[in-house]
Design an enzyme around this catalytic site. Structure first.
Site, PDB file in Angstrom:
ATOM      1  N   LYS A 116       0.860  -1.193   0.000  1.00  0.00           N
ATOM      2  CA  LYS A 116       0.000   0.000   0.000  1.00  0.00           C
ATOM      3  C   LYS A 116       0.887   1.231   0.000  1.00  0.00           C
ATOM      4  CE  LYS A 116      -4.497   0.785   0.388  1.00  0.00           C
ATOM      5  NZ  LYS A 116      -5.508  -0.167  -0.104  1.00  0.00           N
TER       6      LYS A 116
HETATM    7  N1  GLU Z   1      -7.052   0.207  -3.457  1.00  0.00           N
HETATM    8  C1  GLU Z   1      -7.842  -0.939  -3.774  1.00  0.00           C
HETATM    9  C2  GLU Z   1      -7.955  -1.863  -2.568  1.00  0.00           C
HETATM   10  O1  GLU Z   1      -7.835  -1.444  -1.445  1.00  0.00           O
HETATM   11  C3  GLU Z   1      -7.366  -1.640  -5.048  1.00  0.00           C
HETATM   12  C4  GLU Z   1      -5.975  -2.161  -5.026  1.00  0.00           C
HETATM   13  C5  GLU Z   1      -5.459  -2.655  -6.375  1.00  0.00           C
HETATM   14  O2  GLU Z   1      -6.211  -2.634  -7.345  1.00  0.00           O
HETATM   15  O3  GLU Z   1      -4.281  -3.028  -6.407  1.00  0.00           O
HETATM   16  O4  GLU Z   1      -8.261  -3.016  -2.687  1.00  0.00           O
END
Ligand code: GLU
Length: 461
Positions: A116
């Site tokens: 993240k």
């Molecule tokens: N930000 C989104 C999540 O929390 C998508 C993450 C992604 O597509 O890599 O799942």
């Protein structure tokens, strides 16, 4: 918040330690030691990268903007997860969100690890030119650790396809001649993004709820009727109800508005979306809200719902205007939480009336509140199960980038729902067959998969 995920992972490991059918090759002291190692590995990120982006603003001043990339675990594949643009971003939060990504990808058999990113800023406070520069700087500062087979960012709260397009372009110019289409997902379609990616999270969120209360229930009514689980009783009560299910949706952004529209259009369940909310208001109508008209209004007004009688008339929508937090405490059957984390917590958990809660956002229900609600038979469909549609379609986008073959929107939705259905079919029989809440069942499943892989990769000794 960081300790919450850790705690549930540790509880899952404790349960698995006692389950001798799991990893039977590990016995006695060696088993205890391996489980201690697993606890250490899964509760800590592999890497925590932090920088202060140096950005020259349009007014001539130079600022330093804190930015993170956390790489939690890559046992199952490259690190994967969004980049959050929000003023409240902090190190603990990004670590927790990265570990949720590890668990989410493991749960849905998406071949990625968890990561993240975060940038500490309010995106509304910067011009487009400044945001462009901030995105380019983020890639410049972290380019060594990113890449299609290393770590693949995507949008998260406050970022979207515009930011991913800018970031991919910067990555491409830093690494000329190298593969770049799979370096970022959630891009615009013209730039290599996938059809259906924008709607994917909201569609998946609604689907998990519908699948639990309709498809699974239809197939497994007898099993549920014979089950001792208090959650089976909650599901069957709804099944027997004559009146349409009432739904409230907190958050009317990319996830909440799509989930509300799915509910509004659903042919499978008798539904009424009686309330929606955003950062300004809650709109309520006991006869059901006109969701398409509200979506049209928000698209013309910077994403905001109507806040006055005049604006409601402009939207052609009938509703009562209430405080934004009222949405949580309405007397409805189902509550979708698609705004921020920590919305239902120790001090307001007693005021919740909904019997089914669906987590569209990451971590909107704290673990104390989850335990309290679960003890009362409330079904909480957790984030890692409900909101995985985004990362699943990110995976489809990444594959399409590799193959330079693109799927139709229909095909994307078919593959998305098939993946989520497979997960639900694995998890739901266990959930209705044991006393644990759904979140615990999902964690156990993910931790089992990660533990087996780590063991087989020789990482535990
Ligand atoms: N930000 C989104 C999540 O929390 C998508 C993450 C992604 O597509 O890599 O799942």
């Amino acid at each position: 918040m960081i300790s919450q995920t850790r705690m549930i992972v540790q509880d899952s490991l404790d349960a698995l330690l006692e389950d001798t059918a799991f990893l039977p090759g590990l016995e006695g002291e060696a088993r205890k030691q391996a489980f201690t190692s697993l606890g250490a590995i899964l509760s800590t990120p592999n890497h925590l990268h932090k920088s202060f982006l140096r950005v020259a603003l349009e007014n001539g001043s130079v600022v330093r903007i804190p930015a993170f990339r956390v790489q939690h675990n890559n046992a199952l594949g490259p690190y994967k997860g969004g980049i959050r643009f929000h003023e409240s971003v902090n190190e603990d939060e990004v670590i927790n969100l990265a570990s949720l990504m590890t668990l989410k990808n493991a749960l849905h058999d998406v071949p990625y690890g968890g990561g993240k990113g975060g940038i500490v800023l309010d995106p509304r406070a910067y011009s487009e030119k400044e945001l462009h520069l901030i995105c380019k700087k983020y890639v410049q500062y972290f380019s060594d650790i990113l890449g299609p087979d290393k770590d693949i960012p995507a949008p998260d709260m406050g970022s979207g396809e515009r930011e991913m397009d800018w970031m991919m372009a910067e990555y491409k110019s830093i690494r000329p001649g190298q593969a770049y289409k799979g370096s970022f997902t959630g891009k615009s379609v013209i730039n290599g993004g996938s059809l259906g990616r924008r709607e994917a999270t909201g569609k998946g969120v609604y689907f998990t709820f519908r699948y639990l209360l309709h498809d699974f229930l239809q197939k497994q009514r007898e099993f549920l009727s014979n089950s001792e689980s208090i959650f089976a009783k909650t599901a069957l009560d709804y099944d027997n109800s004559e009146s349409p299910l009432t739904i409230a949706v907190q958050g009317f952004g990319n996830v909440g508005s799509v989930a509300a529209l799915e509910a509004y259009q659903c042919q499978h369940l008798q539904n009424k979306v009686v309330a929606v909310s955003d950062r300004n208001v809650t709109l309520f109508n006991a006869d059901g809200l006109d969701i398409p008209s509200l979506i049209k209004f928000t698209s013309l007004h910077g994403g905001d719902l109507p806040t006055t009688e005049l604006e409601l008339a402009e939207a052609n929508v009938k509703a009562a205007i209430q405080n934004r937090s009222d949405v949580l405490y309405l007397d409805v059957d189902v509550l979708f939480l698609a705004a921020l984390e920590d919305q239902i917590h120790d001090t307001n958990k007693g005021k919740i009336k909904a019997r089914i809660i669906v987590e569209g956002a990451n971590a909107p229900v704290t673990s104390e509140a989850d335990e309290y609600l679960s003890n009362k038979g409330v079904i909480v469909i957790p984030d890692i199960l409900a909101n995985a549609g985004g990362v699943i379609v990110s995976y489809l986008e990444w594959m399409q980038g590799r193959e330079t073959q693109f799927y139709s929107e229909e095909e994307v939705y078919r593959l998305l729902l098939e993946k989520m259905k497979n997960t639900m079919d694995t998890i739901l029989p266990a959930f209705f067959g044991d006393p644990h809440p759904l979140r615990q069942n999902c964690y156990i499943h993910s931790v089992m998969k990660l533990s087996t892989v780590l063991y087989r990769q020789g990482k535990l000794y």
